[in-house]
Design an enzyme around this catalytic site. Structure first.
Site, short mmCIF file in Angstrom:
data_model
loop_
_atom_site.label_atom_id
_atom_site.label_comp_id
_atom_site.label_asym_id
_atom_site.label_seq_id
_atom_site.Cartn_x
_atom_site.Cartn_y
_atom_site.Cartn_z
N ARG A 331 131.58 38.67 70.46
CA ARG A 331 132.44 39.82 70.39
C ARG A 331 134.11 39.33 70.68
O ARG A 331 134.93 40.04 70.20
CB ARG A 331 132.09 41.04 70.97
CG ARG A 331 130.74 41.62 70.25
CD ARG A 331 130.55 43.29 70.52
NE ARG A 331 131.43 43.92 70.26
CZ ARG A 331 132.32 44.36 71.33
NH1 ARG A 331 132.50 44.00 72.52
NH2 ARG A 331 133.16 45.33 70.74
N CYS A 362 130.30 24.21 69.80
CA CYS A 362 131.27 23.43 69.70
C CYS A 362 132.28 23.96 68.92
O CYS A 362 132.34 23.94 67.60
CB CYS A 362 130.38 22.12 68.86
SG CYS A 362 131.31 20.71 68.75
N1 LLP Z 1 127.10 55.26 62.04
C1 LLP Z 1 127.73 54.68 61.01
C2 LLP Z 1 127.59 54.86 59.75
C3 LLP Z 1 128.35 53.33 61.44
O1 LLP Z 1 128.99 52.47 60.45
C4 LLP Z 1 128.35 53.05 62.81
C5 LLP Z 1 128.83 51.76 63.28
C6 LLP Z 1 127.71 53.95 63.84
C7 LLP Z 1 127.04 54.81 63.28
C8 LLP Z 1 127.53 53.69 65.15
O2 LLP Z 1 128.95 53.40 65.85
P1 LLP Z 1 129.05 53.58 67.49
O3 LLP Z 1 128.56 54.85 67.91
O4 LLP Z 1 128.05 52.27 67.73
O5 LLP Z 1 130.48 53.13 67.69
N2 LLP Z 1 130.32 45.15 65.54
C9 LLP Z 1 131.32 46.01 66.14
C10 LLP Z 1 131.11 47.53 65.93
C11 LLP Z 1 130.63 47.98 64.44
C12 LLP Z 1 130.55 49.32 64.19
C13 LLP Z 1 130.02 49.34 62.67
N3 LLP Z 1 129.28 50.93 62.59
C14 LLP Z 1 131.58 45.97 67.67
O6 LLP Z 1 131.01 44.83 68.09
O7 LLP Z 1 132.43 46.61 68.33
#
Ligand code: LLP
Length: 432
Positions: A331, A362
């Site tokens: 991240r 690396c």
């Molecule tokens: N619902 C949908 C349709 C989503 O696309 C996402 C997250 C969630 C729910 C959940 O969102 P949350 O409550 O976790 O914010 N990899 C990124 C975050 C990508 C989120 C993608 N979608 C990071 O590490 O910050």
């Protein structure tokens, strides 16, 4: 004071996680190690359930977004807590089904689900497939017809809201690969097409405006935009849709400076808007779904590493290298994400040094945090990176053929392995 109450310190001055001594955990299970507080996960889930019950008469479903952290044990916890699960791939679907998670409470997302994934969803009776585009709509109707079934669907809509979050994770605006646009009429066309498809049952509409959002206002605005569209659909087609899925995105505290209202406040405010605005528009008050991911597991997770070398570059910086890195937590490399880091064996000492914590991959960009405050550390010390429960294990890779760390859960001071450490045999298992 540490950023999350999930961790504390004991009489030895060691960091504790869910009541367990971090040093003992590192000793017993090895590092790198993902450690979760089970109570914290359950507490967060219950916070959402109670809020929906209290402020929306229970007329809704909390659906955990498993992309934040998916493994069988997490799916079991969701099953025990009686919530739904949001899956976004055949692999997440398979994981949920493998613990007999009730398919009716599964919500299946994705902007390009494959034929096999859609077939698995229909065959297993997934309650809500969130259709992203016209091609998928047609494909799904055909699959359901071939299987002699009716698939419950929702349509993913882009409400066009800028939620002031990191560009990479902003999905509600028109230039997004996700969903149907309202402005162009594409969404209305999709609704009409869906209503005409005999093997699909359109249950409602979905939107998701981004992730790590602190403000409540964009959620309220999204709800209003969506409800206006419900009204337009009623006027144009005579059909009143039943369900509104508002997605996830509730922010968490990574650093002390971060602030968000209690999640109950989000639910309270959004519930009030949905109830009053649907009344005002003359439409039925919909059943609501919310899809929290990060806010359920984020602060519950901590990653433990062992310090290898400490390299002081005079007048430039000090690199503290650990035995993990971007392979278990990409991240910082991806988003420059903030984390608080503490030396677990000197947790009560002041963080007087400014260091850069680097991984072992690396690659120069393999950093966990730059210019962060830390206790003076030396080789062999244990570092704890806090609030790594969301999008860390789930985004881990085998870059450099590094084995993924195990996941343990701590409850009442007792730890158990829920995902084993990967082995080199497993890494090479598919090589011919
Ligand atoms: N619902 C949908 C349709 C989503 O696309 C996402 C997250 C969630 C729910 C959940 O969102 P949350 O409550 O976790 O914010 N990899 C990124 C975050 C990508 C989120 C993608 N979608 C990071 O590490 O910050």
């Amino acid at each position: 004071m540490l950023v999350t109450k999930c961790v504390s310190t004991n009489e030895k001055g060691h960091l504790t996680i869910g009541g367990a001594d971090a040093l003992e955990l590192a000793e017993k299970f090895g590092t790198p190690l993902y450690v979760y507080s089970e109570d914290k996960i359950r507490q967060k889930i219950r916070e959402f359930i109670l809020s929906v019950n209290k402020y929306y008469n229970g007329n809704g479903l909390v659906v955990y977004a498993s992309k934040a952290f998916c493994c069988k044990e997490m799916c079991r916890i969701c099953k025990q807590e009686n919530i739904g699960i949001d899956v976004v791939s055949g692999g997440e679907l398979y994981t949920a089904l493998s613990v007999d998670f009730p398919a009716k409470k599964i919500v299946f997302h994705g902007n390009n689900k494959t034929y096999d994934e859609l077939t698995a969803a229909v065959e297993n009776g997934v309650g809500r497939i969130i259709v992203d585009n016209k091609t998928e709509l047609k494909k799904l109707n055909e699959i359901a017809a071939n299987l002699g079934k009716t698939a419950g669907i929702m349509l993913r809509i882009k409400p066009g809201i800028d939620a002031h979050t990191h560009d990479f994770i902003k999905t509600g605006q028109i230039d997004s690969k996700f969903g149907f646009a309202l402005e162009t009429g594409e969404a209305m066309d999709a609704v009409k097409a869906a209503l005409d498809m005999p093997n699909l049952k359109l249950r409602g509409l979905h939107c998701h405006i981004g992730s790590q959002i602190f403000d409540i206002a964009p959620f309220e605005l999204a709800a209003k935009v969506m409800l206006e569209f419900f009204r337009d659909i009623k006027l144009e087609t005579g059909v009143e849709l039943e369900e509104l899925n508002l997605g996830g995105g509730f922010g968490i505290k990574y650093l002390k400076k971060d602030y968000h209202e209690p999640y109950a406040e989000y639910i309270k405010n959004v519930s009030a808007v949905v109830s009053s605005f649907s009344h005002e528009l003359g439409i039925k008050t919909p059943f609501i779904l919310i899809e929290p991911g990060r806010s359920i597991v984020g602060v519950a997770g901590t990653t433990l590493y062992t310090v290898g070398s400490v390299k002081k570059i005079p007048d430039i910086r000090t690199y503290v290298s650990v035995d993990g890195g971007m392979a278990d937590n990409p991240r910082y490399a991806l988003y420059r994400s903030d984390y608080e880091i503490v030396c677990a064996n000197r947790a009560e000492e002041d963080r007087t040094e400014t260091v850069t914590v680097a991984g072992k991959c690396c690659e120069s960009g393999d950093l966990i945090q730059e210019n962060t405050k830390l206790q003076p550390v030396k080789s062999g010390d244990i570092l704890a990176v806090l609030s790594t429960g969301a999008y860390n294990y789930s985004m881990a890779s085998n870059y450099n053929r590094i084995a993924r760390p195990p996941v343990i859960m701590v409850k009442d001071g007792e730890a158990r392995v829920v995902v084993k450490r990967e082995t080199y045999e497993q890494i090479t298992a598919n090589d011919i």
